[in-house]
Design a protein around this motif. Structure first.
Motif, PDB file in Angstrom:
ATOM      1  N   ARG B  66       7.342  63.466  26.622  1.00  0.00           N
ATOM      2  CA  ARG B  66       8.780  63.716  26.736  1.00  0.00           C
ATOM      3  C   ARG B  66       9.545  63.281  25.490  1.00  0.00           C
ATOM      4  NH1 ARG B  66       7.580  61.896  32.058  1.00  0.00           N
ATOM      5  NH2 ARG B  66       8.203  59.777  31.570  1.00  0.00           N
ATOM      6  N   CYS B  67       8.861  62.803  24.487  1.00  0.00           N
ATOM      7  CA  CYS B  67       9.546  62.258  23.315  1.00  0.00           C
ATOM      8  C   CYS B  67      10.249  63.354  22.529  1.00  0.00           C
ATOM      9  CB  CYS B  67       8.534  61.549  22.429  1.00  0.00           C
ATOM     10  SG  CYS B  67       9.271  60.900  20.940  1.00  0.00           S
ATOM     11  N   ILE B  68      11.528  63.075  22.136  1.00  0.00           N
ATOM     12  CA  ILE B  68      12.266  64.052  21.342  1.00  0.00           C
ATOM     13  C   ILE B  68      12.411  63.587  19.901  1.00  0.00           C
ATOM     14  CG2 ILE B  68      13.543  65.125  23.227  1.00  0.00           C
ATOM     15  CD1 ILE B  68      15.835  63.110  22.529  1.00  0.00           C
ATOM     16  N   ALA B  69      11.639  62.560  19.523  1.00  0.00           N
ATOM     17  CA  ALA B  69      11.621  62.067  18.152  1.00  0.00           C
ATOM     18  C   ALA B  69      12.991  61.629  17.675  1.00  0.00           C
ATOM     19  CB  ALA B  69      11.025  63.127  17.213  1.00  0.00           C
ATOM     20  N   CYS B  70      13.783  61.023  18.562  1.00  0.00           N
ATOM     21  CA  CYS B  70      15.119  60.614  18.168  1.00  0.00           C
ATOM     22  C   CYS B  70      15.096  59.320  17.356  1.00  0.00           C
ATOM     23  CB  CYS B  70      16.009  60.452  19.387  1.00  0.00           C
ATOM     24  SG  CYS B  70      15.447  59.139  20.479  1.00  0.00           S
ATOM     25  N   GLY B  71      14.023  58.535  17.486  1.00  0.00           N
ATOM     26  CA  GLY B  71      13.916  57.319  16.690  1.00  0.00           C
ATOM     27  C   GLY B  71      14.668  56.126  17.227  1.00  0.00           C
ATOM     28  N   LEU B  72      15.269  56.256  18.406  1.00  0.00           N
ATOM     29  CA  LEU B  72      16.042  55.133  18.949  1.00  0.00           C
ATOM     30  C   LEU B  72      15.148  53.928  19.235  1.00  0.00           C
ATOM     31  CD1 LEU B  72      18.535  56.860  21.364  1.00  0.00           C
ATOM     32  CD2 LEU B  72      19.021  55.716  19.219  1.00  0.00           C
ATOM     33  N   CYS B  73      13.928  54.211  19.690  1.00  0.00           N
ATOM     34  CA  CYS B  73      13.032  53.115  20.029  1.00  0.00           C
ATOM     35  C   CYS B  73      12.691  52.321  18.776  1.00  0.00           C
ATOM     36  CB  CYS B  73      11.770  53.642  20.697  1.00  0.00           C
ATOM     37  SG  CYS B  73      10.964  54.934  19.763  1.00  0.00           S
ATOM     38  N   SER B  74      12.396  53.004  17.702  1.00  0.00           N
ATOM     39  CA  SER B  74      12.001  52.269  16.508  1.00  0.00           C
ATOM     40  C   SER B  74      13.181  51.523  15.919  1.00  0.00           C
ATOM     41  CB  SER B  74      11.355  53.205  15.501  1.00  0.00           C
ATOM     42  OG  SER B  74      12.288  53.671  14.592  1.00  0.00           O
ATOM     43  N   SER B  83       6.742  53.007  14.261  1.00  0.00           N
ATOM     44  CA  SER B  83       7.185  53.891  13.182  1.00  0.00           C
ATOM     45  C   SER B  83       6.876  55.325  13.581  1.00  0.00           C
ATOM     46  CB  SER B  83       6.538  53.511  11.867  1.00  0.00           C
ATOM     47  OG  SER B  83       5.154  53.629  11.979  1.00  0.00           O
ATOM     48  N   ILE B  84       7.810  56.196  13.282  1.00  0.00           N
ATOM     49  CA  ILE B  84       7.722  57.576  13.758  1.00  0.00           C
ATOM     50  C   ILE B  84       7.703  58.530  12.575  1.00  0.00           C
ATOM     51  CG2 ILE B  84       8.960  59.358  15.025  1.00  0.00           C
ATOM     52  CD1 ILE B  84      10.084  57.164  16.746  1.00  0.00           C
ATOM     53  N   THR B  85       6.749  59.436  12.567  1.00  0.00           N
ATOM     54  CA  THR B  85       6.729  60.492  11.554  1.00  0.00           C
ATOM     55  C   THR B  85       7.183  61.774  12.243  1.00  0.00           C
ATOM     56  OG1 THR B  85       4.691  59.426  10.955  1.00  0.00           O
ATOM     57  CG2 THR B  85       5.351  61.305   9.630  1.00  0.00           C
ATOM     58  N   ALA B 120      15.651  51.477  25.364  1.00  0.00           N
ATOM     59  CA  ALA B 120      16.471  52.298  24.473  1.00  0.00           C
ATOM     60  C   ALA B 120      16.172  53.785  24.633  1.00  0.00           C
ATOM     61  CB  ALA B 120      16.224  51.882  23.022  1.00  0.00           C
ATOM     62  N   CYS B 121      15.004  54.124  25.070  1.00  0.00           N
ATOM     63  CA  CYS B 121      14.585  55.526  25.081  1.00  0.00           C
ATOM     64  C   CYS B 121      15.417  56.358  26.057  1.00  0.00           C
ATOM     65  CB  CYS B 121      13.114  55.625  25.451  1.00  0.00           C
ATOM     66  SG  CYS B 121      12.543  57.320  25.500  1.00  0.00           S
ATOM     67  N   PRO B 122      16.058  57.412  25.592  1.00  0.00           N
ATOM     68  CA  PRO B 122      16.902  58.220  26.475  1.00  0.00           C
ATOM     69  C   PRO B 122      16.092  59.132  27.391  1.00  0.00           C
ATOM     70  CG  PRO B 122      16.938  59.119  24.268  1.00  0.00           C
ATOM     71  CD  PRO B 122      16.110  57.886  24.200  1.00  0.00           C
ATOM     72  N   LYS B 123      14.839  59.364  27.081  1.00  0.00           N
ATOM     73  CA  LYS B 123      14.036  60.332  27.844  1.00  0.00           C
ATOM     74  C   LYS B 123      12.958  59.660  28.694  1.00  0.00           C
ATOM     75  CE  LYS B 123      15.822  64.161  26.402  1.00  0.00           C
ATOM     76  NZ  LYS B 123      16.487  65.068  27.353  1.00  0.00           N
TER      77      LYS B 123
HETATM   78  S1  SF4 Z   1      13.409  56.576  21.979  1.00  0.00           S
HETATM   79 FE1  SF4 Z   1      12.072  57.713  23.340  1.00  0.00          FE
HETATM   80  S2  SF4 Z   1      12.490  59.844  22.854  1.00  0.00           S
HETATM   81 FE2  SF4 Z   1      13.345  58.615  21.168  1.00  0.00          FE
HETATM   82  S3  SF4 Z   1      11.679  58.574  19.700  1.00  0.00           S
HETATM   83 FE3  SF4 Z   1      11.453  56.737  20.915  1.00  0.00          FE
HETATM   84  S4  SF4 Z   1      10.035  57.422  22.539  1.00  0.00           S
HETATM   85 FE4  SF4 Z   1      10.772  59.225  21.579  1.00  0.00          FE
END
Ligand code: SF4
Ligand code: SF4
Lengths: 358, 148
Positions: B66-74, B83-85, B120-123
């Motif tokens: 379900r991740c939308i790669a928003c980066g909020l978690c990191s 870390s997110i690529t 923090a994750c919205p999804k």
């Molecule tokens: S906060 Fe959730 S949706 Fe956003 S990048 Fe992290 S895991 Fe993915």
């Protein structure tokens, strides 16, 4: 019932016939000392293991389970660790007194230990002022503790030793009073005779109310004598690191530790001897069959069983109550235990004079 | 003056309160012990649902997360553990460009299990699982890739 004095007499006769009298006495002394030491150490190990298991149970834990079956080898590995540790020479300490102190403490507890009657005829020292001697011997352990605190040039040790001196000397008094109460009842100070009298009913039953009060006072004072919680302020770890033995390492500490546990055993042993009949089996007047059956259990089992029960009670107290403040400790002694003990002594005397005991 | 404040009264009152304490510990002495003997009881081990042992990213049957790669978690992570690529993909129908996740890297070695990332994750794309046997012999093995 087995009479150990016959075995002792046999050994005695053998030694006397095999060698000159002087030498025989020396050999007998050494034999007795070795037996006492072996018994002392085995009980110390039993005691430490029991403490860890009982303490764990009171805190809803299991205690040692990993070293050996049910953690039986835990104590041995602890002792081994203690032996191989370095004994550190403390700067500015008084060498002689510093090294002497642990031996004084252990010596006093071994001498007291050898007065305990484990079975009919099975005790090292037995003479007409036995109880008196036990009190005298057990109280010079305080000297070791005071010296330990004084000689290690450390303020925590010093405070711990001073507290311990104040506490132990005070509680000696009410301990003496409660023992005296029982001496009034028994009419003798010889330990073997005191126990012999109790084959016809334990003193705690025969002396009824005053004996029970004396027993309770004795347990409280005895607990304070051994420096265990709730009276453990000489070594209050939250305030004084470890009190009088802060500066000791290796076997120096080991001696204090062993002596503390054995003092507990000795306190329980004396309580057993003078209140609960020592090695005398449970005797209920009128139930001859029952009394006869009880006599088949050997005296040493009775003695050790009763002593371990009292040790268990002391541990129960230790793991229940928080530590007292020094002023509370002294108030408890001087305002409560001593007056109650004195009145109790009076009551017991009246009971004995009027023949109100059983 | 109440009886409890008199000299004789204190003796009885103290005895009563001490006996209450002794009763409590005596009960404790005979209750079942709470100690868990870990390696032996692996079969029957009970671990709380809320225990935070390791971060995971649940995937559905098709292997989508379900991740939308928003980066909020990191960004929420105080330790920089995540870390997110990402890469941009242009949607063929609308022609808009959209970020998608390439690699979600999580370093178990620096995580302090504070759960801020999950909050923090919205999804609700990440969560904590109960697999607690995380010991490895090499630190590099602690850096985990969570997405498939
Ligand atoms: S906060 Fe959730 S949706 Fe956003 S990048 Fe992290 S895991 Fe993915
Ligand atoms: S639990 Fe805390 S430390 Fe661990 S990844 Fe999430 S935010 Fe970072």
């Amino acid at each position: 019932m087995i009479d150990f004095s016959s075995i002792v007499t046999a050994v005695d006769c053998f030694l006397e016939s095999a060698m000159p009298h002087q030498l025989a006495i020396v050999v007998k002394c050494i034999l007795a000392a070795v037996c006492a030491l072996v018994a002392y150490l085995s009980f110390a190990i039993l005691m430490i293991y029991m403490e860890r298991k009982v303490c764990a149970s009171f805190q809803c834990r299991l205690g040692p389970t990993r070293v050996g079956k049910w953690g039986l080898l835990q104590v041995f590995s602890d002792v081994f660790k203690m032996i191989i540790k370095e004994i550190i020479e403390i700067k500015d300490s008084d060498r002689i007194l510093y090294n002497l102190a642990p031996f004084l403490v252990v010596m006093s507890s071994i001498i007291t230990f050898s007065c305990l009657p484990f079975a009919r005829g099975l005790q090292v020292l037995d003479f007409n002022i036995g109880i008196f001697f036990i009190m005298a011997a057990s109280s010079f352990g305080i000297l070791g503790i005071l010296l330990a605190g004084w000689s290690s040039s450390n303020k925590f040790s010093m405070i711990g030793a001073m507290r311990s001196g104040g506490q132990m000397i005070s509680y000696e008094l009410s301990m003496g009073l409660s023992i005296l109460t029982l001496v009034v009842l028994s009419g003798t100070m010889q330990i073997s005779e005191i126990t012999e009298m109790q084959t016809k009913g334990w003193f705690i039953f025969r002396g009824h109310i005053p004996a029970v009060i004396a027993f309770i006072i004795y347990l409280i004072a005895g607990n304070a004598e051994t420096n265990r919680a709730p009276f453990d302020l000489p070594e209050a770890e939250s305030e004084l690191t470890a009190g009088f033995h802060t500066e000791y390492s290796g076997m120096g500490f080991g001696f204090f530790y062993v002596a503390e546990f054995m003092n507990m055993f000795i306190i329980a042993g004396i309580a057993t001897t003078i209140f609960l009949g020592g090695w005398a089996p449970l005797y209920i007047p009128g139930l001859e069959g029952f009394n006869h059956a009880m006599c088949y259990i050997p005296g040493s089992i009775w003695f050790i069983g009763k002593t371990l029960f009292i040790v268990w009670v002391l541990m129960w107290i230790r793991w229940t109550f928080p530590r007292l403040r020094i002023d509370q400790v002294l108030v408890l002694e001087w305002k409560f235990l001593v007056p109650i003990g004195l009145i109790n002594l009076l009551i017991m005397t009246i009971c004995v004079v009027m023949g109100w005991t059983f | 003056m109440k009886f409890e404040d008199t000299y004789i009264g204190t003796v009885f009152y103290t005895a009563k309160s001490l006996l209450t304490g002794l009763k409590v510990t005596l009960k404790e002495f005979f209750t079942r012990k709470v100690t868990e003997q870990y390696p032996e009881n692996r079969k029957t081990l009970q671990i709380s649902e809320r225990h935070r042992a390791r971060l995971v990213m649940p995937h559905d049957a098709e292997g989508n997360n379900r991740c939308i790669a928003c980066g909020l978690c990191s960004m929420a992570c105080p330790n920089g553990t995540i870390s997110i690529t990402t890469k941009s993909v242009t949607d063929e129908e609308s022609g808009k460009s959209k970020k998608v996740l390439v690699e979600y890297s999580y370093d178990l070695g620096s995580c302090m299990f504070c759960q801020l990332c999950v909050n923090a994750c919205p999804k609700n794309a990440i969560e904590f699982s109960n697999e607690f046997e995380n010991a490895v012999f090499d630190r590099r093995k602690l850096v985990l890739r969570l997405n498939r």
